[in-house]
Design a protein around this motif. Structure first.
Motif, mmCIF file in Angstrom:
data_model
loop_
_atom_site.group_PDB
_atom_site.id
_atom_site.type_symbol
_atom_site.label_atom_id
_atom_site.label_comp_id
_atom_site.label_asym_id
_atom_site.label_seq_id
_atom_site.Cartn_x
_atom_site.Cartn_y
_atom_site.Cartn_z
ATOM 1 N N SER A 86 0.827 -1.198 0.000
ATOM 2 C CA SER A 86 0.000 0.000 0.000
ATOM 3 C C SER A 86 0.865 1.253 0.000
ATOM 4 C CB SER A 86 -0.918 0.003 1.231
ATOM 5 O OG SER A 86 -1.630 1.211 1.327
ATOM 6 N N MET A 87 1.917 1.261 0.822
ATOM 7 C CA MET A 87 2.795 2.424 0.902
ATOM 8 C C MET A 87 3.505 2.676 -0.430
ATOM 9 S SD MET A 87 6.010 3.161 3.464
ATOM 10 C CE MET A 87 4.958 3.300 4.913
ATOM 11 N N LEU A 88 4.033 1.632 -1.041
ATOM 12 C CA LEU A 88 4.739 1.803 -2.312
ATOM 13 C C LEU A 88 3.807 2.352 -3.382
ATOM 14 C CD1 LEU A 88 6.915 -1.467 -2.414
ATOM 15 C CD2 LEU A 88 7.632 0.848 -1.772
ATOM 16 N N ALA A 89 2.572 1.832 -3.423
ATOM 17 C CA ALA A 89 1.609 2.329 -4.405
ATOM 18 C C ALA A 89 1.232 3.777 -4.105
ATOM 19 C CB ALA A 89 0.362 1.444 -4.415
ATOM 20 N N GLY A 90 1.019 4.086 -2.820
ATOM 21 C CA GLY A 90 0.646 5.443 -2.446
ATOM 22 C C GLY A 90 1.749 6.445 -2.726
ATOM 23 N N PHE A 91 3.001 6.076 -2.416
ATOM 24 C CA PHE A 91 4.128 6.969 -2.685
ATOM 25 C C PHE A 91 4.318 7.169 -4.184
ATOM 26 C CE2 PHE A 91 6.939 7.343 1.308
ATOM 27 C CZ PHE A 91 5.825 7.380 2.122
ATOM 28 N N TRP A 92 4.132 6.093 -4.950
ATOM 29 C CA TRP A 92 4.249 6.212 -6.408
ATOM 30 C C TRP A 92 3.209 7.206 -6.920
ATOM 31 C CZ3 TRP A 92 1.413 6.029 -10.781
ATOM 32 C CH2 TRP A 92 2.110 5.935 -11.989
ATOM 33 N N ALA A 93 1.978 7.103 -6.411
ATOM 34 C CA ALA A 93 0.917 8.005 -6.855
ATOM 35 C C ALA A 93 1.253 9.455 -6.521
ATOM 36 C CB ALA A 93 -0.410 7.607 -6.202
ATOM 37 N N ILE A 94 1.786 9.703 -5.323
ATOM 38 C CA ILE A 94 2.154 11.064 -4.931
ATOM 39 C C ILE A 94 3.265 11.597 -5.826
ATOM 40 C CG2 ILE A 94 3.260 12.426 -3.095
ATOM 41 C CD1 ILE A 94 1.728 10.704 -1.080
ATOM 42 N N GLY A 95 4.184 10.716 -6.222
ATOM 43 C CA GLY A 95 5.308 11.143 -7.047
ATOM 44 C C GLY A 95 4.967 11.352 -8.509
ATOM 45 N N HIS A 96 3.857 10.748 -8.990
ATOM 46 C CA HIS A 96 3.588 10.780 -10.429
ATOM 47 C C HIS A 96 2.255 11.406 -10.817
ATOM 48 C CE1 HIS A 96 6.720 7.671 -10.041
ATOM 49 N NE2 HIS A 96 7.043 7.973 -11.277
ATOM 50 N N LEU A 97 1.328 11.535 -9.883
ATOM 51 C CA LEU A 97 0.046 12.164 -10.178
ATOM 52 C C LEU A 97 0.039 13.593 -9.628
ATOM 53 C CD1 LEU A 97 -2.443 9.293 -9.171
ATOM 54 C CD2 LEU A 97 -1.688 9.892 -11.485
ATOM 55 N N PRO A 98 -0.880 14.429 -10.102
ATOM 56 C CA PRO A 98 -1.061 15.711 -9.427
ATOM 57 C C PRO A 98 -1.357 15.468 -7.948
ATOM 58 C CG PRO A 98 -2.239 15.695 -11.521
ATOM 59 C CD PRO A 98 -1.735 14.290 -11.306
ATOM 60 N N LEU A 99 -0.739 16.258 -7.082
ATOM 61 C CA LEU A 99 -0.847 16.012 -5.645
ATOM 62 C C LEU A 99 -2.297 15.951 -5.174
ATOM 63 C CD1 LEU A 99 1.982 18.130 -3.964
ATOM 64 C CD2 LEU A 99 1.641 15.660 -3.815
ATOM 65 N N ALA A 100 -3.112 16.893 -5.619
ATOM 66 C CA ALA A 100 -4.505 16.936 -5.162
ATOM 67 C C ALA A 100 -5.252 15.676 -5.574
ATOM 68 C CB ALA A 100 -5.203 18.175 -5.717
ATOM 69 N N GLN A 101 -4.973 15.171 -6.776
ATOM 70 C CA GLN A 101 -5.654 13.955 -7.234
ATOM 71 C C GLN A 101 -5.215 12.750 -6.420
ATOM 72 O OE1 GLN A 101 -4.677 11.967 -11.069
ATOM 73 N NE2 GLN A 101 -6.801 12.383 -11.615
ATOM 74 N N ALA A 102 -3.918 12.618 -6.174
ATOM 75 C CA ALA A 102 -3.413 11.481 -5.402
ATOM 76 C C ALA A 102 -4.003 11.475 -4.000
ATOM 77 C CB ALA A 102 -1.882 11.530 -5.339
ATOM 78 N N ILE A 103 -4.059 12.634 -3.350
ATOM 79 C CA ILE A 103 -4.590 12.712 -1.993
ATOM 80 C C ILE A 103 -6.095 12.473 -1.993
ATOM 81 C CG2 ILE A 103 -4.921 14.204 0.001
ATOM 82 C CD1 ILE A 103 -2.042 13.153 -0.448
ATOM 83 N N SER A 104 -6.804 13.021 -2.978
ATOM 84 C CA SER A 104 -8.256 12.828 -3.039
ATOM 85 C C SER A 104 -8.615 11.352 -3.164
ATOM 86 C CB SER A 104 -8.848 13.610 -4.214
ATOM 87 O OG SER A 104 -8.674 15.000 -4.051
ATOM 88 N N LEU A 105 -7.881 10.615 -3.977
ATOM 89 C CA LEU A 105 -8.169 9.193 -4.160
ATOM 90 C C LEU A 105 -7.827 8.388 -2.909
ATOM 91 C CD1 LEU A 105 -7.008 8.704 -7.862
ATOM 92 C CD2 LEU A 105 -9.355 8.680 -6.981
ATOM 93 N N SER A 106 -6.868 8.873 -2.124
ATOM 94 C CA SER A 106 -6.545 8.172 -0.876
ATOM 95 C C SER A 106 -7.702 8.227 0.116
ATOM 96 C CB SER A 106 -5.283 8.762 -0.236
ATOM 97 O OG SER A 106 -5.549 10.030 0.350
ATOM 98 N N TYR A 107 -8.611 9.200 -0.050
ATOM 99 C CA TYR A 107 -9.762 9.314 0.841
ATOM 100 C C TYR A 107 -10.771 8.182 0.635
ATOM 101 C CZ TYR A 107 -8.200 14.117 1.756
ATOM 102 O OH TYR A 107 -7.475 15.225 2.114
#
Length: 306
Positions: A86-107
């Motif tokens: 989960s952490m690796l996928a989440g960190f990858w998303a933060i590094g490659h997606l727009p920050l707001a989109q990555a955080i919104s999907l984590s909700y």
């Protein structure tokens, strides 16, 4: 004593702690993005865990080696393996997606957690909360927009991170029934360091210059955010504190705009608001049912539709 400063009301203290936690988690996401310009996100995850372990080691000094005694090591091992994915996928998303989109999907994690609680723990989830879960996933679809030009396959990595995070939450709930919180924390940090080192070695380059600051900051902000989050939940109700956690979105959106030139997509805002509404309702219903169970009143049983 005249003029003595009165302590803050408990609900206000809980809200301030949750707000502080939210700000630290938002800053952790910014630090991850800054570090990702020079390091692979797998390596950033390792440094996050390494510095998190440094922060958790005082627990051993406080409790002694007996803190490590457990009869549930295989469950810790499995929980940490899922958590690392989960952490690796989440960190990858933060590094490659727009920050707001990555955080919104984590909700979307609480939505998956509600499903997992019903499937794995046998918890009764009635019509109203199922409707909230469906509404939340509508919000996810609004953000991801499959089948349109705005769709990014990388967004599914963020959704996967949320799904795995929900499974971890259920496993922590199961462990916490018999294991003290500090034991869960220390075993998690001890296992995450070597687990995250393995994928990091495949992409390893030593941080240079200011990148060291970003990886240390990711560890410090992440650990600090988790500590404040835990204390907030001890003082306040989840239903009241959950909406505060969504303040992370404007924080990362502002930094995304200032530091990376990212604009805040209207679909991300709309989807995030829908997910927020669903999560707030789920948290409210769970708090109501928990209070009924605690009082042992005749209304303890869930009403139709809950």
């Amino acid at each position: 004593m005249a003029g003595a400063r009165q302590p803050l009301p408990v609900p206000l203290r809980a809200a301030l702690l949750m707000l502080g936690s939210t700000a630290l988690f938002g800053m952790m996401a910014v630090a991850i993005r800054l570090a990702s310009a020079h390091l692979h996100t797998f390596e950033i995850a390792f440094f996050r865990n390494f510095f998190g372990l440094m922060a958790a080691l005082p627990l051993l000094l406080r409790h002694g080696p007996g803190l490590l005694r457990t009869q549930h090591f295989p469950r810790y091992l499995f929980r940490c393996m899922v958590g690392i994915c989960s952490m690796l996928a989440g960190f990858w998303a933060i590094g490659h997606l727009p920050l707001a989109q990555a955080i919104s999907l984590s909700y979307s994690t609480p939505l998956f957690a509600t499903i997992a609680a019903a499937a794995l723990l046998g918890e009764r989830v009635r019509a109203r909360r199922w409707a909230a879960v469906v509404l939340g996933f509508v919000g996810v679809l609004v953000i991801v927009r499959p089948g349109t030009t705005g769709f990014s396959e990388g967004a599914m990595v963020a959704v996967l991170a949320a799904l795995l995070s929900a499974i971890v939450a259920i496993q922590i709930k199961q462990l916490s029934a018999t294991e003290p919180a500090d034991r869960i924390v220390i075993w998690t940090t001890l296992l995450w360091v070597p687990m995250s080192l393995v994928p990091a070695l495949g992409v390893w380059t030593w941080p240079q210059g200011i990148t060291w600051l970003w990886v240390v900051a990711a560890g410090v902000f992440g650990t600090g955010g988790h500590m404040l989050w835990t204390r907030a939940l001890k003082l306040g109700e989840v239903s009241a504190l959950t909406p505060i956690g969504f303040m992370q979105l404007p924080i990362v959106a502002v930094f995304g705009w200032l530091l990376f030139g990212e604009s805040l997509d209207r679909w991300t805002v709309l989807g995030a608001l829908v997910i927020l509404a669903a999560n707030a309702y789920i948290a409210h219903r769970e708090a109501v049912l928990a209070r009924r169970a605690a009082t042992g009143s005749p209304s303890t049983a869930a009403k139709p539709g809950e």
